[in-house]
Write a protein that holds these residues in place. Structure first.
Motif, PDB file in Angstrom:
ATOM      1  N   MET A  53       0.837  -1.198   0.000  1.00  0.00           N
ATOM      2  CA  MET A  53       0.000   0.000   0.000  1.00  0.00           C
ATOM      3  C   MET A  53       0.874   1.252   0.000  1.00  0.00           C
ATOM      4  SD  MET A  53      -1.157  -0.330   4.033  1.00  0.00           S
ATOM      5  CE  MET A  53      -2.237   1.081   4.067  1.00  0.00           C
ATOM      6  N   PRO A  54       0.394   2.358  -0.601  1.00  0.00           N
ATOM      7  CA  PRO A  54       1.099   3.648  -0.500  1.00  0.00           C
ATOM      8  C   PRO A  54       0.742   4.308   0.828  1.00  0.00           C
ATOM      9  CG  PRO A  54      -0.829   3.896  -1.889  1.00  0.00           C
ATOM     10  CD  PRO A  54      -0.770   2.442  -1.498  1.00  0.00           C
ATOM     11  N   VAL A  55       1.744   4.856   1.526  1.00  0.00           N
ATOM     12  CA  VAL A  55       1.473   5.435   2.845  1.00  0.00           C
ATOM     13  C   VAL A  55       1.991   6.859   3.007  1.00  0.00           C
ATOM     14  CG1 VAL A  55       1.394   3.198   3.997  1.00  0.00           C
ATOM     15  CG2 VAL A  55       3.580   4.407   3.784  1.00  0.00           C
ATOM     16  N   GLU A  56       2.757   7.358   2.038  1.00  0.00           N
ATOM     17  CA  GLU A  56       3.308   8.706   2.214  1.00  0.00           C
ATOM     18  C   GLU A  56       3.630   9.304   0.847  1.00  0.00           C
ATOM     19  OE1 GLU A  56       6.556  10.784   5.203  1.00  0.00           O
ATOM     20  OE2 GLU A  56       6.930   8.756   4.462  1.00  0.00           O
ATOM     21  N   ARG A  57       3.305  10.584   0.710  1.00  0.00           N
ATOM     22  CA  ARG A  57       3.610  11.314  -0.514  1.00  0.00           C
ATOM     23  C   ARG A  57       4.735  12.294  -0.201  1.00  0.00           C
ATOM     24  NH1 ARG A  57      -1.161  11.852  -1.705  1.00  0.00           N
ATOM     25  NH2 ARG A  57      -1.538  13.754  -0.502  1.00  0.00           N
ATOM     26  N   LEU A  58       5.812  12.269  -1.006  1.00  0.00           N
ATOM     27  CA  LEU A  58       6.984  13.095  -0.768  1.00  0.00           C
ATOM     28  C   LEU A  58       7.153  14.091  -1.908  1.00  0.00           C
ATOM     29  CD1 LEU A  58       9.415  10.223   0.296  1.00  0.00           C
ATOM     30  CD2 LEU A  58       8.034  11.681   1.787  1.00  0.00           C
ATOM     31  N   VAL A  59       7.307  15.357  -1.571  1.00  0.00           N
ATOM     32  CA  VAL A  59       7.492  16.409  -2.569  1.00  0.00           C
ATOM     33  C   VAL A  59       8.885  17.005  -2.376  1.00  0.00           C
ATOM     34  CG1 VAL A  59       6.630  18.558  -3.540  1.00  0.00           C
ATOM     35  CG2 VAL A  59       5.027  16.912  -2.520  1.00  0.00           C
ATOM     36  N   ASN A  60       9.734  16.859  -3.397  1.00  0.00           N
ATOM     37  CA  ASN A  60      11.108  17.336  -3.290  1.00  0.00           C
ATOM     38  C   ASN A  60      11.156  18.857  -3.276  1.00  0.00           C
ATOM     39  OD1 ASN A  60      13.907  18.139  -4.542  1.00  0.00           O
ATOM     40  ND2 ASN A  60      14.135  16.039  -3.801  1.00  0.00           N
ATOM     41  N   ILE A  61      11.853  19.423  -2.306  1.00  0.00           N
ATOM     42  CA  ILE A  61      11.887  20.868  -2.126  1.00  0.00           C
ATOM     43  C   ILE A  61      12.660  21.579  -3.231  1.00  0.00           C
ATOM     44  CG2 ILE A  61      11.601  20.829   0.367  1.00  0.00           C
ATOM     45  CD1 ILE A  61      14.597  20.954   0.632  1.00  0.00           C
ATOM     46  N   ASP A  62      13.574  20.874  -3.898  1.00  0.00           N
ATOM     47  CA  ASP A  62      14.354  21.489  -4.965  1.00  0.00           C
ATOM     48  C   ASP A  62      13.671  21.388  -6.318  1.00  0.00           C
ATOM     49  OD1 ASP A  62      16.525  22.327  -3.428  1.00  0.00           O
ATOM     50  OD2 ASP A  62      17.439  20.354  -3.479  1.00  0.00           O
ATOM     51  N   THR A  63      13.106  20.230  -6.608  1.00  0.00           N
ATOM     52  CA  THR A  63      12.567  19.966  -7.948  1.00  0.00           C
ATOM     53  C   THR A  63      11.058  19.998  -8.029  1.00  0.00           C
ATOM     54  OG1 THR A  63      12.496  17.563  -7.583  1.00  0.00           O
ATOM     55  CG2 THR A  63      14.569  18.507  -8.404  1.00  0.00           C
ATOM     56  N   GLY A  64      10.362  19.834  -6.896  1.00  0.00           N
ATOM     57  CA  GLY A  64       8.914  19.749  -6.906  1.00  0.00           C
ATOM     58  C   GLY A  64       8.390  18.394  -7.355  1.00  0.00           C
ATOM     59  N   ILE A  65       9.288  17.464  -7.642  1.00  0.00           N
ATOM     60  CA  ILE A  65       8.894  16.130  -8.095  1.00  0.00           C
ATOM     61  C   ILE A  65       8.310  15.336  -6.935  1.00  0.00           C
ATOM     62  CG2 ILE A  65       9.769  13.914  -8.970  1.00  0.00           C
ATOM     63  CD1 ILE A  65      11.752  15.479 -10.642  1.00  0.00           C
ATOM     64  N   GLU A  66       7.168  14.671  -7.195  1.00  0.00           N
ATOM     65  CA  GLU A  66       6.514  13.864  -6.175  1.00  0.00           C
ATOM     66  C   GLU A  66       6.972  12.409  -6.262  1.00  0.00           C
ATOM     67  OE1 GLU A  66       2.323  13.951  -5.906  1.00  0.00           O
ATOM     68  OE2 GLU A  66       2.186  16.112  -5.630  1.00  0.00           O
ATOM     69  N   LYS A  67       7.114  11.794  -5.110  1.00  0.00           N
ATOM     70  CA  LYS A  67       7.378  10.367  -5.016  1.00  0.00           C
ATOM     71  C   LYS A  67       6.428   9.769  -3.985  1.00  0.00           C
ATOM     72  CE  LYS A  67      12.277  10.650  -6.278  1.00  0.00           C
ATOM     73  NZ  LYS A  67      13.666  10.277  -5.913  1.00  0.00           N
ATOM     74  N   LEU A  68       6.275   8.477  -4.015  1.00  0.00           N
ATOM     75  CA  LEU A  68       5.443   7.777  -3.041  1.00  0.00           C
ATOM     76  C   LEU A  68       6.289   6.794  -2.250  1.00  0.00           C
ATOM     77  CD1 LEU A  68       2.158   6.844  -4.972  1.00  0.00           C
ATOM     78  CD2 LEU A  68       2.411   8.546  -3.160  1.00  0.00           C
ATOM     79  N   ARG A  69       5.998   6.748  -0.958  1.00  0.00           N
ATOM     80  CA  ARG A  69       6.617   5.686  -0.150  1.00  0.00           C
ATOM     81  C   ARG A  69       5.638   4.517  -0.108  1.00  0.00           C
ATOM     82  NH1 ARG A  69       7.155   4.101   5.414  1.00  0.00           N
ATOM     83  NH2 ARG A  69       5.887   5.869   6.131  1.00  0.00           N
ATOM     84  N   ILE A  70       6.090   3.402  -0.598  1.00  0.00           N
ATOM     85  CA  ILE A  70       5.288   2.190  -0.660  1.00  0.00           C
ATOM     86  C   ILE A  70       5.763   1.243   0.432  1.00  0.00           C
ATOM     87  CG2 ILE A  70       4.550   0.262  -2.110  1.00  0.00           C
ATOM     88  CD1 ILE A  70       3.670   2.953  -3.172  1.00  0.00           C
ATOM     89  N   VAL A  71       4.829   0.731   1.232  1.00  0.00           N
ATOM     90  CA  VAL A  71       5.184  -0.288   2.219  1.00  0.00           C
ATOM     91  C   VAL A  71       4.582  -1.614   1.770  1.00  0.00           C
ATOM     92  CG1 VAL A  71       5.375   1.325   4.134  1.00  0.00           C
ATOM     93  CG2 VAL A  71       3.176   0.233   3.676  1.00  0.00           C
ATOM     94  N   TYR A  72       5.292  -2.692   2.070  1.00  0.00           N
ATOM     95  CA  TYR A  72       4.817  -4.022   1.681  1.00  0.00           C
ATOM     96  C   TYR A  72       5.291  -5.037   2.713  1.00  0.00           C
ATOM     97  CZ  TYR A  72       9.573  -4.173  -0.240  1.00  0.00           C
ATOM     98  OH  TYR A  72      10.936  -4.113  -0.391  1.00  0.00           O
ATOM     99  N   LYS A  73       4.572  -6.121   2.790  1.00  0.00           N
ATOM    100  CA  LYS A  73       4.824  -7.106   3.833  1.00  0.00           C
ATOM    101  C   LYS A  73       5.160  -8.455   3.203  1.00  0.00           C
ATOM    102  CE  LYS A  73       2.663  -8.995   8.034  1.00  0.00           C
ATOM    103  NZ  LYS A  73       1.397  -9.079   8.794  1.00  0.00           N
ATOM    104  N   LYS A  74       6.349  -8.924   3.524  1.00  0.00           N
ATOM    105  CA  LYS A  74       6.771 -10.259   3.101  1.00  0.00           C
ATOM    106  C   LYS A  74       7.014 -11.076   4.373  1.00  0.00           C
ATOM    107  CE  LYS A  74       7.628 -11.359  -0.608  1.00  0.00           C
ATOM    108  NZ  LYS A  74       8.720 -11.114  -1.554  1.00  0.00           N
TER     109      LYS A  74
END
Length: 619
Positions: free
Chosen positions: A117-138
């Motif tokens: 599942m996605p749990v966090e949205r990250l916005v880079n302060i320099d570029t404005g590019i968004e990334k997602l933190r994905i957590v998974y369970k193995k």
């Protein structure tokens, strides 16, 4: 009709206006095998009734039945053991058995066989590019990975998550893309959004990475360990007492590189250029531990944690400089004996410019160019510059010869202490510097010291570097140590280069003087030497050197032939043709007219014995 062995005969109107044919097939919805057989049989009957799209109509009927039963947008939610949060999943069933939903004909579609599942949205302060933190369970352990959107939005690229252990294949990739997109969109206001950074150093004018609350690192994995090395450990009080004892000693090189570590964060706000401080000579005297002391201001000083060796590519050095950004770049054990002088000059120019090379991106266009505003602290057995280094390279370096200096009585004990206590002073310095009145004090102090040194025989770039070091030293004495054991101005300026030392052409002229003295006999016609390189006219105070001989000597000793001649002409050190054009003059050597470089003021060479032959008129 209900026994499953026969299907009633229907009319065209039954298919187009009624539901009986569809109900007949739908009764097998929970038996995939019988369902497919029933679909094929009814499809054949429909064709006999001139209805050619039964399968499409049946698929629509199935969707209608789901809507009637409120199955499409049921209030599904993630149901994972140990999940960070509960998220709505729409049509997806998300539990310990994986991620599934109903597909056409009520079949199961599997996006992933384990919780994710996605749990966090990250916005880079320099570029404005968004990334997602994905957590998974193995198994029983939850893991996480930060991924850019272009990876998560494409079925071809999302399979790269398999490198991290996510169970995604080329078959399930498109469904995993859809699941992650659906969950994020359904929970946009629920999933937290945080600022992210991929580097260290100043963020605008009022923030500094990593000293920002809730700031997340989203940069390259290769730099993650360095980012996390910038932290505190041990006791600030013990570190202060320990360093105060070192400052009380008259070890000037240690004080310089220590103050330069703080000075690195002043480069940007004082609008200065990056510069080098290089400790050299004295193998085994503790230079590396002095570098560790400078690193302990900010980070874990262990080798490989924050300090790195010079054994890396040009691109790696550039990326590292861009990553540390405002903090000092620390390189231990620079070795130049087996390297070309040009390589080190190139490194010095590149790192002290503060801007990386422009490179093309794989997808077209240009990659983001790395920039940095800091100082580079290094150690080695030899100086970085050589006698033939360009003036631009020498101008950017403060080289400290440590020969005869023992930095610490017990270097190992110092290193052991520093590896257990570090990271406090840098944060305290930056937090004080962020106060408007403190920042203004830093700028005023730097300008005052620069103006004070301006009248000395030192280049502006050397003065700039020295003024930053002395400013940092004064500020840490006032804000942190308060012991009065700072640097005196002359303790730093003794290591700065004068204008003549920086000038490559002035150094070339010094070389030429020695070269003429060394080869004086080859400049005397009629000698027993196999070669004659020119001749001396003691009466006129000149030495004529055959042009090709002079050019080869310059090249062999690392000096630019044309630049050197141009400088000598400007300095009125050349005797030229009457027209004054060019750099050479025609002179008879052994009776043959040759193009020669004729150096004036050769009374310096009065010790040479000129040939007894009669001098030609034009010489």
């Amino acid at each position: 009709m209900g026994d499953g062995n026969e299907i009633a005969k229907y009319t065209k109107e039954d298919f187009l206006e009624g539901t009986a044919p569809y109900e007949e097939v739908y009764q097998y919805i929970n038996d995939p095998f019988e369902l497919e057989r029933a679909i094929e049989r009814m499809s054949a009957i429909a064709k006999g009734c001139k209805v050619g799209n039964f399968k499409t109509l049946f698929k629509t009927y199935c969707q209608k039945m789901k809507a009637v039963k409120n199955q499409i947008y049921a209030e599904n939610a993630t149901n994972f053991d140990g999940q960070e949060m509960e998220l709505s999943t729409g049509q997806w069933i998300a539990d310990e058995y994986g991620i599934t939903k109903k597909g056409p004909y009520d079949t199961d579609i599997v996006a992933c066989v384990h919780p994710i599942m996605p749990v966090e949205r990250l916005v880079n302060i320099d570029t404005g590019i968004e990334k997602l933190r994905i957590v998974y369970k193995k198994g029983k352990a939850w893991r996480s990975v930060i991924s850019d959107r272009k990876t998560l939005a494409n079925s071809r690229s999302i399979v790269n998550l398999s490198d991290y252990g996510v169970a995604v294949t080329s078959e399930s990739a498109k469904y995993l893309v859809q699941y992650i997109s659906d969950v994020e969109n359904l929970n946009y206001d629920v999933i937290p959004e945080h600022s992210a950074v991929s580097r260290l150093g100043w963020i605008g004018d009022n923030e500094f990475s990593p000293y920002v609350d809730d700031l997340i690192f989203d940069g390259a994995e290769s730099f993650e360990h360095i980012f996390h090395a910038v932290q505190t450990r041990g006791s600030y009080k013990k570190w202060l007492e320990f360093v105060k004892e070192i400052r009380a000693q008259s070890n000037i090189p240690t004080k310089i590189i220590f103050a330069a570590s703080f000075a690195s964060v002043l480069v940007k706000p004082c609008n200065c250029l990056p510069f080098f401080v290089h400790l050299w000579n004295g193998s085994g005297n503790g230079k590396t531990v002095a570098l560790m002391l400078a690193a302990s201001v900010w980070a874990n000083p262990s080798m490989g944690a924050y300090i790195h060796t010079f054994n890396s590519t040009d691109v790696a050095q550039e990326l590292m400089a861009g990553f540390v950004n405002s903090l000092p770049l620390m390189l231990d054990e620079l070795q130049i004996k087996n390297c070309k002088k040009e390589d080190f000059d190139k490194m010095i120019y590149k790192l002290s410019e503060g801007v990386g090379r422009m490179r093309g991106a794989k997808t077209g266009g240009l990659q983001k160019t790395s920039t940095w505003k800091n100082c580079i602290l290094s150690t080695g057995e030899d100086p970085i510059s050589t006698k033939s280094s360009g003036s631009g390279a020498i101008n950017r370096i403060i080289e400290v010869n440590t020969n005869g200096i023992t930095f610490f009585q017990d270097a190992k004990a110092v290193a052991d202490f520093l590896m257990g206590n570090y990271g406090f002073a840098g944060r305290a310095f930056v937090e004080e510097l962020m106060k408007p009145e403190s920042m203004q004090l830093a700028k005023d102090t730097q300008k005052s010291i620069f103006d004070q040194l301006k009248g000395k025989d030192i280049t502006d770039k050397q003065i700039m570097a020295a003024s930053l070091i002395l400013t940092a030293d004064a500020l840490i004495d006032a804000w942190i140590f308060k012991d009065g054991n700072g640097l005196a101005i002359e303790e730093v300026t003794q290591f700065l280069s004068t204008h003549s030392e920086v000038s490559a052409d002035a150094r070339a002229y010094e070389w030429l003087i020695g070269w003429l003295a060394q080869n004086g006999k080859k400049l005397c016609e009629g000698g027993d030497y196999a070669e004659t390189w020119g001749k001396i006219n003691k009466n006129r105070g000149t030495v004529a050197i055959i042009k090709d001989v002079f050019a080869k000597a310059c090249h062999d000793n690392g000096y630019n032939y044309e630049s050197f001649l141009s400088w000598m002409k400007r300095e009125n050190l050349l005797e030229l043709q009457k027209s004054g054009k060019g750099y050479t003059k025609s002179v008879r050597i052994c009776g043959i007219a040759c193009h020669c470089v004729v150096v004036k003021n050769a009374d310096l060479y009065g010790g040479f014995e000129p040939a007894d032959e009669e001098e030609v008129e034009d010489f």
